[in-house]
Write a protein that holds these residues in place. Structure first.
Motif, PDB file in Angstrom:
ATOM      1  N   THR A  69       0.821  -1.198   0.000  1.00  0.00           N
ATOM      2  CA  THR A  69       0.000   0.000   0.000  1.00  0.00           C
ATOM      3  C   THR A  69       0.857   1.249   0.000  1.00  0.00           C
ATOM      4  OG1 THR A  69      -1.726   1.209   1.214  1.00  0.00           O
ATOM      5  CG2 THR A  69      -0.186  -0.067   2.537  1.00  0.00           C
ATOM      6  N   ASP A  71      -0.235   3.817   1.550  1.00  0.00           N
ATOM      7  CA  ASP A  71      -0.448   4.268   2.925  1.00  0.00           C
ATOM      8  C   ASP A  71       0.330   3.326   3.846  1.00  0.00           C
ATOM      9  OD1 ASP A  71      -1.356   5.635   5.120  1.00  0.00           O
ATOM     10  OD2 ASP A  71      -3.418   4.879   4.994  1.00  0.00           O
ATOM     11  N   TRP A 165      -0.164   7.111  -7.646  1.00  0.00           N
ATOM     12  CA  TRP A 165      -0.985   7.826  -6.664  1.00  0.00           C
ATOM     13  C   TRP A 165      -1.596   9.072  -7.281  1.00  0.00           C
ATOM     14  CZ3 TRP A 165      -3.448   7.428  -2.211  1.00  0.00           C
ATOM     15  CH2 TRP A 165      -3.929   8.600  -1.635  1.00  0.00           C
ATOM     16  N   PRO A 175      -0.826   9.761   1.398  1.00  0.00           N
ATOM     17  CA  PRO A 175      -1.181   9.660   2.824  1.00  0.00           C
ATOM     18  C   PRO A 175       0.011   9.634   3.771  1.00  0.00           C
ATOM     19  CG  PRO A 175      -1.557   7.581   1.682  1.00  0.00           C
ATOM     20  CD  PRO A 175      -1.221   8.592   0.638  1.00  0.00           C
ATOM     21  N   PHE A 176       1.199   9.372   3.273  1.00  0.00           N
ATOM     22  CA  PHE A 176       2.357   9.323   4.157  1.00  0.00           C
ATOM     23  C   PHE A 176       2.949  10.704   4.436  1.00  0.00           C
ATOM     24  CE2 PHE A 176       3.770   8.296  -0.166  1.00  0.00           C
ATOM     25  CZ  PHE A 176       4.675   9.334  -0.401  1.00  0.00           C
TER      26      PHE A 176
END
Length: 179
Positions: A69, A71, A165, A175-176
């Motif tokens: 993922t 994330d 992404w 998201p990171f």
């Protein structure tokens, strides 16, 4: 400062992941070692701190492969904490968890209890930026680390993930990323 290219604990931890990481293993291993060296250059560390940095370095992006993922920070923390429990180092879980959680924070991380969190953030930034951001390290040292520990396609792998992404989420940061 001597450049570490073969640390027993890093080798031990990463060897358990070699098959799961697959063709990106050499690139990820290089990233782990480059950022580990940058961290050691940013702070004179005790042996305990070096061990914490080595563990965090091995696990900080591992969720890319454990959970496949983008994330990846939450599963990376889970894998690090699992390792710490298995090795009887539970007392380090909060600190190493924070090192992983905040390693992509844009701004400085302020936590007097755990100064390694900021050291780790900076060490990763130096490597992630390919040395564009040096965080106070001499250019000659950054260049020497990069020359001794090849990239082996790690940043190309990251760019592929970023392209996927932003293709799906053109207006949202990954998201990171943490502010």
């Amino acid at each position: 400062m001597a450049i570490e290219t073969n640390h027993p604990l890093i080798e031990e931890i990463l060897s358990d992941w070699k098959t799961r990481i697959g063709e990106e293993y050499t690139g990820y291993r290089g990233h782990v070692y480059r950022m580990f060296n940058f961290c050691l250059a940013l702070r004179q560390c005790s042996e305990e701190e070096k061990t914490k940095l080595a563990i965090a370095a091995c696990f900080h992006d591992i969720g890319l492969w454990s959970d496949q993922t983008v994330d990846y920070i939450p599963p990376s923390i889970v894998q690090a904490k699992r390792y710490l429990t298995e090795t009887g180092q539970d007392a380090w879980s909060e600190e190493i968890g924070l090192m992983i959680e905040w390693h992509h924070k844009i701004r400085r991380h302020r936590d007097d209890r755990f100064p390694l969190v900021e050291v780790f953030r900076k060490g990763d930034l130096v490597d992630f930026s390919l040395g564009l951001f040096k965080c106070g390290l001499p250019k000659s040292f950054v260049d020497e680390v990069k020359a001794r520990i090849p990239n082996a396609g790690f940043h190309r792998f990251l760019m592929k993930g970023a392209k996927e992404w932003f293709g799906k989420h053109p207006l949202s940061p990954p998201p990171f990323m943490k502010w």
